[in-house]
Design a protein around this motif. Structure first.
Motif, PDB file in Angstrom:
ATOM      1  N   ASN A 147       0.802  -1.224   0.000  1.00 34.34           N
ATOM      2  CA  ASN A 147       0.000   0.000   0.000  1.00 34.34           C
ATOM      3  C   ASN A 147       0.833   1.271   0.000  1.00 34.34           C
ATOM      4  O   ASN A 147       0.362   2.314  -0.433  1.00 34.34           O
ATOM      5  CB  ASN A 147      -0.989   0.008   1.171  1.00 34.34           C
ATOM      6  N   ASN A 148       2.088   1.212   0.472  1.00 35.29           N
ATOM      7  CA  ASN A 148       2.911   2.423   0.433  1.00 35.29           C
ATOM      8  C   ASN A 148       4.340   2.179  -0.050  1.00 35.29           C
ATOM      9  O   ASN A 148       5.134   3.117  -0.125  1.00 35.29           O
ATOM     10  CB  ASN A 148       2.940   3.111   1.805  1.00 35.29           C
ATOM     11  N   GLY A 149       4.667   0.930  -0.359  1.00 31.23           N
ATOM     12  CA  GLY A 149       5.992   0.623  -0.905  1.00 31.23           C
ATOM     13  C   GLY A 149       7.105   0.552   0.109  1.00 31.23           C
ATOM     14  O   GLY A 149       8.263   0.354  -0.258  1.00 31.23           O
ATOM     15  N   ALA A 150       6.798   0.698   1.401  1.00 36.60           N
ATOM     16  CA  ALA A 150       7.829   0.699   2.441  1.00 36.60           C
ATOM     17  C   ALA A 150       8.392  -0.706   2.660  1.00 36.60           C
ATOM     18  O   ALA A 150       7.756  -1.713   2.338  1.00 36.60           O
ATOM     19  CB  ALA A 150       7.255   1.232   3.747  1.00 36.60           C
ATOM     20  N   GLN A 151       9.594  -0.758   3.223  1.00 38.25           N
ATOM     21  CA  GLN A 151      10.201  -2.028   3.573  1.00 38.25           C
ATOM     22  C   GLN A 151       9.474  -2.649   4.766  1.00 38.25           C
ATOM     23  O   GLN A 151       9.108  -1.955   5.708  1.00 38.25           O
ATOM     24  CB  GLN A 151      11.676  -1.838   3.938  1.00 38.25           C
ATOM     25  N   ALA A 152       9.295  -3.964   4.720  1.00 32.26           N
ATOM     26  CA  ALA A 152       8.690  -4.647   5.863  1.00 32.26           C
ATOM     27  C   ALA A 152       9.641  -4.649   7.054  1.00 32.26           C
ATOM     28  O   ALA A 152       9.209  -4.580   8.206  1.00 32.26           O
ATOM     29  CB  ALA A 152       8.314  -6.073   5.477  1.00 32.26           C
ATOM     30  N   PHE A 153      10.937  -4.760   6.787  1.00 28.14           N
ATOM     31  CA  PHE A 153      11.963  -4.688   7.829  1.00 28.14           C
ATOM     32  C   PHE A 153      12.783  -3.432   7.572  1.00 28.14           C
ATOM     33  O   PHE A 153      13.630  -3.409   6.680  1.00 28.14           O
ATOM     34  CB  PHE A 153      12.849  -5.931   7.819  1.00 28.14           C
ATOM     35  N   SER A 154      12.515  -2.406   8.350  1.00 27.05           N
ATOM     36  CA  SER A 154      13.100  -1.091   8.097  1.00 27.05           C
ATOM     37  C   SER A 154      14.624  -1.130   8.045  1.00 27.05           C
ATOM     38  O   SER A 154      15.283  -1.649   8.952  1.00 27.05           O
ATOM     39  CB  SER A 154      12.655  -0.118   9.193  1.00 27.05           C
ATOM     40  N   GLY A 155      15.174  -0.591   6.966  1.00 23.70           N
ATOM     41  CA  GLY A 155      16.624  -0.478   6.826  1.00 23.70           C
ATOM     42  C   GLY A 155      17.322  -1.703   6.283  1.00 23.70           C
ATOM     43  O   GLY A 155      18.535  -1.662   6.027  1.00 23.70           O
ATOM     44  N   ASP A 156      16.597  -2.812   6.096  1.00 21.20           N
ATOM     45  CA  ASP A 156      17.218  -4.044   5.600  1.00 21.20           C
ATOM     46  C   ASP A 156      17.047  -4.158   4.090  1.00 21.20           C
ATOM     47  O   ASP A 156      15.927  -4.075   3.570  1.00 21.20           O
ATOM     48  CB  ASP A 156      16.586  -5.276   6.255  1.00 21.20           C
ATOM     49  N   GLY A 157      18.153  -4.378   3.394  1.00 26.51           N
ATOM     50  CA  GLY A 157      18.087  -4.552   1.956  1.00 26.51           C
ATOM     51  C   GLY A 157      17.345  -5.810   1.553  1.00 26.51           C
ATOM     52  O   GLY A 157      16.549  -5.809   0.615  1.00 26.51           O
ATOM     53  N   PHE A 158      17.607  -6.907   2.272  1.00 28.39           N
ATOM     54  CA  PHE A 158      16.892  -8.165   2.066  1.00 28.39           C
ATOM     55  C   PHE A 158      16.484  -8.683   3.435  1.00 28.39           C
ATOM     56  O   PHE A 158      17.086  -9.608   3.978  1.00 28.39           O
ATOM     57  CB  PHE A 158      17.767  -9.172   1.311  1.00 28.39           C
ATOM     58  N   GLY A 159      15.451  -8.049   3.994  1.00 25.67           N
ATOM     59  CA  GLY A 159      15.073  -8.331   5.375  1.00 25.67           C
ATOM     60  C   GLY A 159      14.390  -9.654   5.573  1.00 25.67           C
ATOM     61  O   GLY A 159      14.437 -10.217   6.671  1.00 25.67           O
ATOM     62  N   SER A 160      13.723 -10.179   4.548  1.00 26.29           N
ATOM     63  CA  SER A 160      12.982 -11.428   4.725  1.00 26.29           C
ATOM     64  C   SER A 160      13.902 -12.641   4.757  1.00 26.29           C
ATOM     65  O   SER A 160      13.732 -13.524   5.589  1.00 26.29           O
ATOM     66  CB  SER A 160      11.948 -11.597   3.614  1.00 26.29           C
ATOM     67  N   GLN A 161      14.850 -12.692   3.849  1.00 29.19           N
ATOM     68  CA  GLN A 161      15.838 -13.779   3.846  1.00 29.19           C
ATOM     69  C   GLN A 161      17.063 -13.324   3.059  1.00 29.19           C
ATOM     70  O   GLN A 161      16.924 -12.602   2.072  1.00 29.19           O
ATOM     71  CB  GLN A 161      15.276 -15.053   3.195  1.00 29.19           C
ATOM     72  N   ALA A 162      18.226 -13.771   3.478  1.00 36.59           N
ATOM     73  CA  ALA A 162      19.464 -13.488   2.751  1.00 36.59           C
ATOM     74  C   ALA A 162      20.485 -14.539   3.158  1.00 36.59           C
ATOM     75  O   ALA A 162      21.105 -14.434   4.221  1.00 36.59           O
ATOM     76  CB  ALA A 162      19.983 -12.085   3.059  1.00 36.59           C
TER      77      ALA A 162
END
Length: 386
Positions: free
Chosen positions: A83-98
């Motif tokens: 809805n706003n394009g923001a990161q789910a994990f603030s400041g993380d380039g690949f916050g979900s998995q890396a």
């Protein structure tokens, strides 16, 4: 001229062979919809939301055949708010998995990086909270046992997953604190085991976070990877399900112990309630939570399914015995293998918690807390996978 043509042909053949032995895939899932809540902070609310059931993500995954049954593997995944394009994990380039690792056909897979924990991998799929037919809103109160794959991702992790042998799979993990002089501070470790044979699926696991949410490493407050602020968080879980015809039924138990807890993360407000938001009530001392979940899914047709889950959560907190009743119902219709629509309702009621505690407010996962002990939410949404 003929020799040149032969060289070009052979080069092309080798290039095609090399390409066939490795691959990189762009993938993702989008979950968006509208939700009505009867009480968020004392007011009813209509919202456009994302990730009410499944995380909205995009990512890259790849594999390279190294020969002899050995493969190099990796995954880079970012969660975001549609809805706003923001990161789910603030400041993380690949916050979900890396992560990156090696996969051996006969010996298993070893991976390094930011990953989901082993209990989430093996026990989570037996709950409504991890599956498309329930999802994030159906998670247990405060997502206290980390069985819904929506929020807690662990840094600095080394994880081993065994190959499946006679239906049995084993996983273990260790996540480093990465802090000199504080090896045991804010680390995490755990193990899980699962068994699958025909219609039967069983799994169990243990997970521990030291100084959950503390500055540093395994799970942090900086990107809201920690669900709780606590000196120590320990989780045990056990579950199973059985499929017969178009129906699948399941039972899951989990036990969470929090020592010296000081805050719980509210996905709806983006803050740690009881820690930096005193108006939401306090949270201090030890907290014990036992979750008992029963769930069912039934396919009415290949395209239309209905599902439901009920969880009773029994707590122990500073001499009180709070209890939560959480119920979920969902209907889902698939337009194709990649696109579906869902209608889902969730109800939560809490009783027995101290009135000055954040625990006394109902709070369905992903939403801001209610001003009372009851909260109801209904959402209609669309999912598309690519």
């Amino acid at each position: 001229m003929k020799k040149s043509l032969l060289v070009v042909a052979l080069s092309g053949a080798f290039a095609m062979s090399a390409h066939a032995q490795s691959s990189v895939t762009l993938y993702g899932l989008i979950d968006a919809g509208l939700i009505y809540t009867n009480n968020q902070g004392g007011h009813s609310n209509w919202q456009e939301v994302t990730s009410s059931t499944q995380n909205t993500v995009f990512g890259l995954k790849g594999t390279e055949d190294l020969g002899g049954g050995l493969h190099a593997v990796f995954k880079l995944e970012q969660g975001f708010l549609l809805n706003n394009g923001a990161q789910a994990f603030s400041g993380d380039g690949f916050g979900s998995q890396a992560w990156v690792g090696l996969q051996s056909d006969p010996y298993g897979t070893l991976t390094f990086g930011r990953q989901f924990d082993v209990m989430n991998d093996l026990v989570g799929p037996l709950t409504a909270g991890t599956n498309t037919w329930g999802g994030n809103m159906a998670a247990h109160p405060f997502e206290n046992d980390n069985l819904a794959a929506d929020s807690v991702v662990v840094n600095n992790m080394v994880k081993y997953a065994s190959p499946t042998y006679r239906g049995v799979t084993f996983e273990t993990m260790y996540a480093f604190s990465n802090k000199a002089g504080s090896f045991a501070n804010n680390r995490s470790y755990g193990f899980g085991v699962s068994y699958t044979e025909g219609p039967v699926n069983l799994a169990a696991g243990y997970l521990q976070f030291n100084n959950a949410g503390g500055a540093g490493s395994a799970v942090t407050t900086g990107d809201t990877s920690a669900n709780f602020l606590a000196q120590r968080q320990r989780i045990w879980s056990l579950g199973g399900n059985y499929t017969f015809g178009p129906a699948t039924v399941g039972l899951v138990w989990s036990h969470t112990q929090l020592d010296n807890a000081s805050g719980v993360f509210s996905f709806g407000t983006g803050t740690y309630l009881g820690a930096n938001d005193p108006s939401a009530g306090s949270l201090t001392g030890s907290l014990r939570l036992d979750n008992y979940e029963a769930n069912v899914k039934y396919a009415l047709t290949p395209a239309l399914s209905v599902s439901g889950a009920y969880t009773y959560t029994h707590g122990a907190y500073n001499g009180s015995s709070p209890g939560w009743n959480t119920g979920m119902l969902q209907a889902d219709y698939s337009l194709s293998k990649r696109t579906d629509f869902y209608l889902e309702g969730v109800y939560q009621n809490v009783h027995g918690a101290p009135a000055d505690s954040v625990l006394s407010h109902a709070m369905i996962n992903t939403l801001s807390p209610s001003s009372s002990n009851t909260q109801v939410a209904v959402t209609v949404g669309m999912r598309h996978a690519f």
